[in-house]
Every structure is written in structure tokens, then in C-alpha cells.
Design an enzyme around this catalytic site. Structure first.
Site, PDB file in Angstrom:
ATOM      1  N   SER A   1      39.054  47.317  39.716  1.00 43.23           N
ATOM      2  CA  SER A   1      37.741  47.700  40.264  1.00 43.23           C
ATOM      3  C   SER A   1      37.248  49.019  39.687  1.00 43.23           C
ATOM      4  CB  SER A   1      37.824  47.843  41.785  1.00 43.23           C
ATOM      5  OG  SER A   1      38.228  46.625  42.345  1.00 43.23           O
TER       6      SER A   1
ATOM      7  N   ARG B   1      46.309  36.961  46.069  1.00 42.13           N
ATOM      8  CA  ARG B   1      45.558  36.488  47.243  1.00 42.13           C
ATOM      9  C   ARG B   1      46.455  35.809  48.269  1.00 42.13           C
ATOM     10  NH1 ARG B   1      40.623  35.041  43.118  1.00 42.13           N
ATOM     11  NH2 ARG B   1      39.894  37.199  43.043  1.00 42.13           N
TER      12      ARG B   1
ATOM     13  N   GLN C   1      41.019  31.502  83.231  1.00 39.69           N
ATOM     14  CA  GLN C   1      40.670  30.610  82.121  1.00 39.69           C
ATOM     15  C   GLN C   1      39.951  31.358  80.991  1.00 39.69           C
ATOM     16  OE1 GLN C   1      37.708  27.331  82.439  1.00 39.69           O
ATOM     17  NE2 GLN C   1      39.487  26.000  82.256  1.00 39.69           N
TER      18      GLN C   1
ATOM     19  N   GLN D   1      39.166  42.811  73.093  1.00 40.60           N
ATOM     20  CA  GLN D   1      38.448  42.352  74.298  1.00 40.60           C
ATOM     21  C   GLN D   1      39.428  42.037  75.440  1.00 40.60           C
ATOM     22  OE1 GLN D   1      35.255  42.534  74.205  1.00 40.60           O
ATOM     23  NE2 GLN D   1      34.742  41.661  76.191  1.00 40.60           N
TER      24      GLN D   1
ATOM     25  N   GLU E   1      40.974  42.257  46.789  1.00 43.12           N
ATOM     26  CA  GLU E   1      41.489  41.119  45.993  1.00 43.12           C
ATOM     27  C   GLU E   1      40.510  39.939  45.993  1.00 43.12           C
ATOM     28  OE1 GLU E   1      45.622  40.494  45.638  1.00 43.12           O
ATOM     29  OE2 GLU E   1      46.103  42.565  46.141  1.00 43.12           O
ATOM     30  N   GLY E   2      39.230  40.283  45.998  1.00 40.91           N
ATOM     31  CA  GLY E   2      38.166  39.282  45.990  1.00 40.91           C
ATOM     32  C   GLY E   2      37.606  39.112  47.384  1.00 40.91           C
ATOM     33  N   THR E   3      36.303  39.431  47.537  1.00 42.84           N
ATOM     34  CA  THR E   3      35.662  39.300  48.849  1.00 42.84           C
ATOM     35  C   THR E   3      35.660  37.829  49.293  1.00 42.84           C
ATOM     36  OG1 THR E   3      33.518  38.922  47.821  1.00 42.84           O
ATOM     37  CG2 THR E   3      34.073  41.224  48.337  1.00 42.84           C
TER      38      THR E   3
HETATM   39  N1  CAA Z   1      42.149  31.961  37.662  1.00 45.42           N
HETATM   40  C1  CAA Z   1      42.325  31.879  36.308  1.00 45.42           C
HETATM   41  N2  CAA Z   1      41.322  32.100  35.431  1.00 45.42           N
HETATM   42  C2  CAA Z   1      40.109  32.408  35.929  1.00 45.42           C
HETATM   43  C3  CAA Z   1      39.866  32.511  37.322  1.00 45.42           C
HETATM   44  C4  CAA Z   1      40.941  32.272  38.198  1.00 45.42           C
HETATM   45  N3  CAA Z   1      40.818  32.363  39.530  1.00 45.42           N
HETATM   46  N4  CAA Z   1      38.574  32.847  37.507  1.00 45.42           N
HETATM   47  C5  CAA Z   1      38.021  32.942  36.287  1.00 45.42           C
HETATM   48  N5  CAA Z   1      38.950  32.678  35.344  1.00 45.42           N
HETATM   49  C6  CAA Z   1      38.745  32.658  33.883  1.00 45.42           C
HETATM   50  C7  CAA Z   1      37.724  31.600  33.525  1.00 45.42           C
HETATM   51  O1  CAA Z   1      38.349  30.343  33.271  1.00 45.42           O
HETATM   52  C8  CAA Z   1      37.077  32.173  32.272  1.00 45.42           C
HETATM   53  O2  CAA Z   1      37.867  31.901  31.134  1.00 45.42           O
HETATM   54  P1  CAA Z   1      37.247  31.079  29.879  1.00 45.42           P
HETATM   55  O3  CAA Z   1      36.058  31.838  29.407  1.00 45.42           O
HETATM   56  O4  CAA Z   1      38.369  31.013  28.891  1.00 45.42           O
HETATM   57  O5  CAA Z   1      36.873  29.737  30.419  1.00 45.42           O
HETATM   58  C9  CAA Z   1      37.151  33.670  32.498  1.00 45.42           C
HETATM   59  O6  CAA Z   1      38.165  33.887  33.479  1.00 45.42           O
HETATM   60  C10 CAA Z   1      35.831  34.250  32.981  1.00 45.42           C
HETATM   61  O7  CAA Z   1      35.487  33.564  34.152  1.00 45.42           O
HETATM   62  P2  CAA Z   1      34.003  33.275  34.567  1.00 45.42           P
HETATM   63  O8  CAA Z   1      33.192  32.880  33.400  1.00 45.42           O
HETATM   64  O9  CAA Z   1      34.084  32.337  35.720  1.00 45.42           O
HETATM   65  O10 CAA Z   1      33.524  34.729  35.042  1.00 45.42           O
HETATM   66  P3  CAA Z   1      32.461  35.093  36.140  1.00 45.42           P
HETATM   67  O11 CAA Z   1      32.014  36.453  35.809  1.00 45.42           O
HETATM   68  O12 CAA Z   1      31.441  34.032  36.315  1.00 45.42           O
HETATM   69  O13 CAA Z   1      33.254  35.092  37.542  1.00 45.42           O
HETATM   70  C11 CAA Z   1      34.900  35.792  39.132  1.00 45.42           C
HETATM   71  C12 CAA Z   1      34.558  35.466  37.679  1.00 45.42           C
HETATM   72  C13 CAA Z   1      35.696  34.632  39.681  1.00 45.42           C
HETATM   73  C14 CAA Z   1      33.718  36.045  40.017  1.00 45.42           C
HETATM   74  C15 CAA Z   1      35.749  37.058  38.962  1.00 45.42           C
HETATM   75  O14 CAA Z   1      34.958  38.098  38.416  1.00 45.42           O
HETATM   76  C16 CAA Z   1      36.417  37.536  40.216  1.00 45.42           C
HETATM   77  O15 CAA Z   1      37.421  36.964  40.637  1.00 45.42           O
HETATM   78  N6  CAA Z   1      35.912  38.632  40.813  1.00 45.42           N
HETATM   79  C17 CAA Z   1      36.571  39.289  41.906  1.00 45.42           C
HETATM   80  C18 CAA Z   1      37.473  40.367  41.391  1.00 45.42           C
HETATM   81  C19 CAA Z   1      38.500  40.772  42.381  1.00 45.42           C
HETATM   82  O16 CAA Z   1      39.174  39.962  42.988  1.00 45.42           O
HETATM   83  N7  CAA Z   1      38.671  42.082  42.507  1.00 45.42           N
HETATM   84  C20 CAA Z   1      39.685  42.609  43.347  1.00 45.42           C
HETATM   85  C21 CAA Z   1      40.149  43.923  42.831  1.00 45.42           C
HETATM   86  S1  CAA Z   1      41.877  44.090  42.767  1.00 45.42           S
HETATM   87  C22 CAA Z   1      42.361  44.662  44.285  1.00 45.42           C
HETATM   88  O17 CAA Z   1      41.639  44.625  45.244  1.00 45.42           O
HETATM   89  C23 CAA Z   1      43.770  45.136  44.325  1.00 45.42           C
HETATM   90  C24 CAA Z   1      44.090  46.101  45.382  1.00 45.42           C
HETATM   91  O18 CAA Z   1      44.225  47.274  45.098  1.00 45.42           O
HETATM   92  C25 CAA Z   1      44.394  45.618  46.757  1.00 45.42           C
END
Ligand code: CAA
Length: 389
Positions: free
Chosen positions: A136, A253, A289, A346, A373-375
Site C-alpha cells: 500500500s 486473506r 428472547q 449491545q 488485505e483487500g477491502t
Molecule cells: N490472484 C492471482 N493473480 C491475480 C489476482 C489474484 N487474486 N488478481 C489479479 N491477478 C493478476 C491478474 O491475473 C493479472 O495478470 P495478467 O495480466 O497476467 O492476466 C494481474 O494480476 C493484474 O490484474 P488485473 O488486471 O485484474 O488488475 P486490476 O487493477 O484490474 O485489479 C485487483 C486488481 C484485484 C483490484 C488488485 O489491485 C487488488 O487485489 N487490490 C487490493 C490490494 C490489496 O489487497 N491490498 C492490501 C494491502 S496489503 C495489507 O493490507 C497487508 C497488511 O499489512 C495487513
């Protein structure tokens, strides 16, 4: 079976002796070592450093790592069970555990070189050191391909420049996996994942975040200015960094889903106990209840969340595709964590609103499971893409 909505074939409801033993050990540790001081650590934003060390000694920081690299050699189901137990008591400790296990250790074990495993994984797996996962950025949270941090190829090293935000274990880590753009013209295919050691010149740990929940967790921004990272610290092929991050997050996740499950089941257990002790209108509130229906709904949703977590873990252990399953588990368990903890406050009434009864903390801790880790919205993107493939 990718689009199946029924439970996965081969999935067993029966836990093994070993899995039960791991669950019992995690429960015992959480109650004896994490419960004392959890309220103070939350209030003072104190990282549970000593407790994390002990968790490492007990094998909770590198649970799934091959014993060749000092790991526990356990399955992902055991990991879910342990995460649930630790998270019932202290979600700040469990996020450190989750990031170290499923983002850092797993990422290096699955995609790292033998040298990287010997140098870093052997110590990360025992909790001697802990790791952080740095994806991020101030302007790239959900939209993770828009990386502004750059890793310029300088021949035998990368020159790293940029800022990372909201990094779990931000100051406590010794090893950081940093995602950065090397070839902007190639978009996500130009991104690399680099292992950066704390103390490397130009690498500065920035401000600590003052958070709503998981306040014992150590969340920082990180700044990189002309940081030289040796080429041998790149994980995977040149340009593999984004795929690395996505693939690693699929497993991460499961950890966060199990954390959400633990926060929910912790709040539920406290509510159940309280409802049998607290009297109102001449009888225990569990005899009303209004409370019974709340408990029934909490228990049902928690069981459903647990099944989704275990299913995702099972698929991962079978080396099957678990992308959809882990996103479903996180989406659902985090929603359940939020709903159950609100109801737990509650049920506790006025007592629920003060620190001593723990449920207000669990309610605050629950919220982040719908964000990091992704909203939840990102999980829906992942799930719908998998369904519509
Ligand atoms: N698994 C494997 N590969 C994946 C994937 C998945 N879940 N999601 C996307 N990919 C691959 C795609 O296949 C694509 O590869 P190719 O070009 O070879 O086909 C490539 O990644 C790009 O993907 P998209 O074209 O789909 O990209 P996008 O921009 O449209 O969307 C998204 C991707 C799924 C939205 C991604 O950006 C995402 O997951 N975002 C959220 C990020 C996240 O989870 N951040 C959390 C921060 S880490 C954290 O929180 C840790 C902590 O400290 C607790």
C-alpha cells in the site's frame, strides 16, 4: 468445480489429533500470555513484542513453513484454528502473526531463492525476526497496480525510492518485502518484489498510525530514498512483483478471515458468559428472547464463517485454486466480525461500552478486517471475476 457453491469434495469436518492439539495450545497461550495486559497494550498502543517472541518459540510465527527452514510444517487448517484462538483475545498480536506467516514466510518459501530462504526464512519462521509486506502507498491502496514507488535497475542492484503506508509490523520488522515499479511503461508487468533489510541506508521508518483498533499493532509509513537493494533480493523473475503480491494476498486473506472469525467468536463467548450472569427483570438475560435471538444469530454466522475459512484452508492445502474461497471467507468473516461485535456490546449494555469487558475493543478491532488485505469491495471484485471466468 471452480464455480461450485457447495462444500469442496473431500473436505472433512473431523479435525485431526494434531490440529486439535494446535488449537488447544493456541487457546492456552492466548489466555495465559496475551490476555494479561491486553487492555493496557490497546490503550498505550504497545506492540506485544515479548508475547510475539514466545509465539515464535511455540511455532506460531512460521506454522506452515517446511521444518527444513525451521518452520512448523503444519497445514493451513491448523493455521486457521490457531489464528482464531489468538484473535479471540488479542487481534493486535494475531495480525503480526498473520502477516509473518502468510504474507512474508509463505511468499519467500513459495517464490524465493534457496539463498533467500536460508538467509531470511529460517529466522522469520522461528519469530527470531519478523517481517512486513509493503504494497500500500498513499495513493495506491485498493488500486494496487498504481505503484509510485520505483525500483530502478542499476545493474547489480535496484535503487528504491518512494513511500509505503499503513505497514503492519512497520517498526518491529527486520525484513520488508517491498513492491515497486521498475518498468512503468509495462504497467503491472513491470513491478518487482524486493526484500529490504531494516537499517539499509536511505530506509526510514516514518510515523506510527494512531488507530481506531488493533492499537497494539505497529502500523507505520516507510520512506525509501535511494535505497540500494542487491539484485539477489528480488523475489521471482524480473516483473513478477505484482503477481507475487496478488498470489501471496490470496493466502493472506485466509489469515485475516480467521482473524475476523476469532474476533467474532471471542465477542460471542464473552456475550454468552455475560448473558448467563447478568440478571434483569428477575432472571438471567439469557432467559430473555431478545438476547436468545441475538445469540442464535451470532452462533449461526460464526459457524458459517468458520466453514468458509476452513474450506479456503483446505483448498490451499490441496494445492487447488483457493482465490475465490479465500476472498469469500474474508468477505463473510469480516462482515460477521463487525455484526457480532456490535451485538456483543449491545448485550453487555453499559458494561459493553467500557474497556474492562473487552467487547468494545473487539468491536473496534473488527473494522480493519473489512479493510486490510483487500477491502470487502475488492473481495467482491475477486469473487465475481472468478464466478464469471
Ligand atoms: N490472484 C492471482 N493473480 C491475480 C489476482 C489474484 N487474486 N488478481 C489479479 N491477478 C493478476 C491478474 O491475473 C493479472 O495478470 P495478467 O495480466 O497476467 O492476466 C494481474 O494480476 C493484474 O490484474 P488485473 O488486471 O485484474 O488488475 P486490476 O487493477 O484490474 O485489479 C485487483 C486488481 C484485484 C483490484 C488488485 O489491485 C487488488 O487485489 N487490490 C487490493 C490490494 C490489496 O489487497 N491490498 C492490501 C494491502 S496489503 C495489507 O493490507 C497487508 C497488511 O499489512 C495487513
Amino acid at each position: 468445480m471452480a464455480s461450485s457453491t457447495v462444500l469442496t469434495p473431500g473436505f472433512s469436518f473431523q479435525l485431526t489429533e494434531e490440529q486439535l492439539a494446535v488449537q488447544a495450545a493456541a487457546r492456552e497461550f492466548a489466555n495465559s500470555e496475551l490476555l494479561p495486559g491486553v487492555i493496557e497494550r490497546d490503550e498505550l498502543q504497545k506492540f506485544p513484542a515479548e508475547q510475539i517472541k514466545k509465539m515464535g518459540e511455540l511455532g506460531f510465527m512460521g506454522m506452515m513453513v517446511d521444518p527444513r527452514y525451521n518452520g512448523g510444517g503444519m497445514d493451513s487448517i491448523s493455521y486457521v484454528l490457531a489464528m482464531e484462538e489468538i484473535s479471540k483475545i488479542d487481534a493486535s498480536a494475531s495480525v503480526a502473526m498473520s502477516v509473518n506467516n502468510s504474507l512474508v514466510c509463505w511468499g519467500i518459501e513459495k517464490y524465493g531463492t534457496e539463498e533467500q530462504k536460508q538467509k531470511y526464512l529460517t529466522r522469520l519462521a522461528t519469530g527470531e525476526i519478523i517481517g512486513a509486506f509493503c504494497l500500500s502507498e498513499p495513493e495506491a491502496g485498493s488500486d494496487a497496480t498504481s505503484q509510485k514507488t520505483t525500483a530502478q535497475d542499476m545493474g547489480d542492484y535496484y535503487l528504491l525510492n518512494g513511500t509505503k503506508n499503513w505497514i503492519t509490523n512497520g517498526n518491529s520488522a527486520s525484513v520488508y518485502i517491498v513492491i515497486a515499479q521498475t518498468y512503468p511503461e509495462k504497467g503491472h508487468k513491470g513491478i518487482n518484489a524486493l526484500i529490504v533489510e531494516k537499517g539499509t541506508p536511505g530506509f526510514v521508518v516514518g510515523k506510527k498510525e494512531n488507530k481506531l483498533g488493533i492499537r497494539g499493532s505497529d502500523t507505520h509509513s516507510l520512506m525509501f530514498t535511494d535505497v540500494k537493494v542487491p539484485k539477489e533480493n528480488r523475489i521471482g523473475e524480473d516483473g513478477f512483483g505484482f503477481k507475487f503480491a496478488m498470489s501471496t494476498l490470496n493466502g493472506g486473506r485466509i489469515g485475516i478471515a480467521a482473524q475476523a472469525l476469532g474476533i467474532a467468536s471471542g465477542a460471542y463467548e464473552l456475550s454468552l458468559k455475560y448473558s448467563k450472569e447478568r440478571k434483569a427483570f428477575g432472571k438471567e438475560i439469557s432467559q430473555h428472547q431478545a438476547i436468545q435471538f441475538k445469540l442464535a444469530e451470532m452462533a449461526t454466522n460464526i459457524d458459517a464463517a468458520r466453514l468458509l475459512c476452513l474450506q479456503a484452508a483446505y483448498l490451499k492445502d490441496q494445492h487447488a485454486d483457493f482465490t475465490k474461497a479465500s476472498a469469500m471467507a474474508k468477505l463473510f468473516a469480516s462482515k460477521v466480525a463487525m455484526e457480532v461485535t456490535v451485538e456483543a456490546v449491545q448485550i453487555h449494555g453499559g458494561y459493553g461500552y467500557v474497556k474492562e469487558y473487552h467487547v468494545e475493543r473487539l468491536m473496534r478491532d473488527a473494522k480493519i478486517t473489512q479493510i486490510y488485505e483487500g477491502t470487502s469491495e475488492i473481495q467482491k471484485i475477486v469473487i465475481s471475476r472468478e464466478i464469471l471466468k
